[in-house]
Design a protein around this motif. Structure first.
Motif, short mmCIF file in Angstrom:
data_model
loop_
_atom_site.label_atom_id
_atom_site.label_comp_id
_atom_site.label_asym_id
_atom_site.label_seq_id
_atom_site.Cartn_x
_atom_site.Cartn_y
_atom_site.Cartn_z
N LYS A 49 0.85 -1.20 0.00
CA LYS A 49 0.00 0.00 0.00
C LYS A 49 0.87 1.23 0.00
CE LYS A 49 -3.55 -2.39 2.55
NZ LYS A 49 -4.22 -2.54 3.82
N ALA A 50 0.39 2.28 -0.65
CA ALA A 50 1.08 3.57 -0.67
C ALA A 50 0.34 4.54 0.25
CB ALA A 50 1.13 4.13 -2.08
N LEU A 51 1.08 5.48 0.79
CA LEU A 51 0.50 6.54 1.60
C LEU A 51 0.43 7.80 0.74
CD1 LEU A 51 -0.43 7.51 4.43
CD2 LEU A 51 1.95 8.15 4.85
N LEU A 52 -0.78 8.32 0.57
CA LEU A 52 -0.96 9.57 -0.17
C LEU A 52 -1.00 10.71 0.84
CD1 LEU A 52 -3.70 8.49 -2.73
CD2 LEU A 52 -1.22 8.48 -3.02
N VAL A 53 -0.23 11.75 0.56
CA VAL A 53 -0.12 12.90 1.45
C VAL A 53 -0.58 14.14 0.69
CG1 VAL A 53 1.43 14.30 2.87
CG2 VAL A 53 1.86 11.84 2.62
N LEU A 54 -1.51 14.88 1.27
CA LEU A 54 -1.98 16.13 0.68
C LEU A 54 -1.46 17.28 1.54
CD1 LEU A 54 -5.66 15.05 0.05
CD2 LEU A 54 -3.76 14.96 -1.54
N ALA A 55 -0.69 18.16 0.92
CA ALA A 55 -0.07 19.26 1.65
C ALA A 55 -0.34 20.59 0.95
CB ALA A 55 1.43 19.03 1.75
N VAL A 56 -0.43 21.65 1.75
CA VAL A 56 -0.57 23.01 1.24
C VAL A 56 0.61 23.81 1.78
CG1 VAL A 56 -1.99 25.10 1.24
CG2 VAL A 56 -3.09 22.86 1.11
N MET A 57 1.24 24.56 0.88
CA MET A 57 2.43 25.31 1.27
C MET A 57 2.50 26.63 0.50
SD MET A 57 5.00 22.73 -0.68
CE MET A 57 3.95 21.39 -0.20
N PRO A 58 3.26 27.59 0.99
CA PRO A 58 3.44 28.83 0.25
C PRO A 58 4.15 28.56 -1.08
CG PRO A 58 4.30 29.04 2.48
CD PRO A 58 3.97 27.61 2.27
N ASP A 59 3.89 29.40 -2.05
CA ASP A 59 4.53 29.27 -3.38
C ASP A 59 5.94 29.85 -3.30
OD1 ASP A 59 4.98 28.85 -6.05
OD2 ASP A 59 3.82 30.59 -6.72
N GLU A 60 6.82 29.09 -2.65
CA GLU A 60 8.22 29.50 -2.47
C GLU A 60 9.11 28.48 -3.15
OE1 GLU A 60 9.04 29.70 1.69
OE2 GLU A 60 7.50 31.20 2.07
N GLU A 61 10.19 28.95 -3.73
CA GLU A 61 11.12 28.05 -4.39
C GLU A 61 11.77 27.09 -3.40
OE1 GLU A 61 15.15 28.27 -7.09
OE2 GLU A 61 13.86 30.02 -6.97
N GLY A 62 11.75 25.81 -3.73
CA GLY A 62 12.44 24.80 -2.95
C GLY A 62 11.69 24.19 -1.78
N ILE A 63 10.54 24.75 -1.41
CA ILE A 63 9.85 24.23 -0.23
C ILE A 63 9.27 22.83 -0.48
CG2 ILE A 63 7.61 25.32 -0.66
CD1 ILE A 63 7.54 25.84 2.42
#
Length: 88
Positions: A49-63
């Motif tokens: 099984k795979a773990l799906l991760v939903l994330a929200v982050m600022p639109d910053e380079e490299g984050i």
């Protein structure tokens, strides 16, 4: 500056890896300004099984790359793939 929604697929190294423990570790290793919104478990094949991760982050380079690298460092994680990414 906007925010980015990112869906990641985290693959365990084998079927014996406890995905609940991996979830807790993902929460711990997420960079400070990354918000983990949700998790889901996706059956792959032969008990894996795979773990799906939903994330929200600022639109910053490299984050996003930092989040992926941090998750890859978790014990029992084989690989991390960005399934989708979009500006919200």
């Amino acid at each position: 500056m906007g925010k980015v929604y990112m869906k990641l697929r985290v693959m365990p190294s084998d079927v014996e890896v406890d995905l609940e423990k991996v979830k807790e570790e993902v929460k711990k290793v997420a960079p400070e300004n990354v918000e983990i919104k949700d998790f889901a478990i996706q059956p792959i094949a032969f008990g894996l099984k795979a773990l799906l991760v939903l994330a929200v982050m600022p639109d910053e380079e490299g984050i996003g790359d930092k989040l992926v690298e941090n998750i890859k460092s978790i014990e029992g994680v084989e690989s991390v793939e960005i399934e989708s990414q979009e500006l919200i």
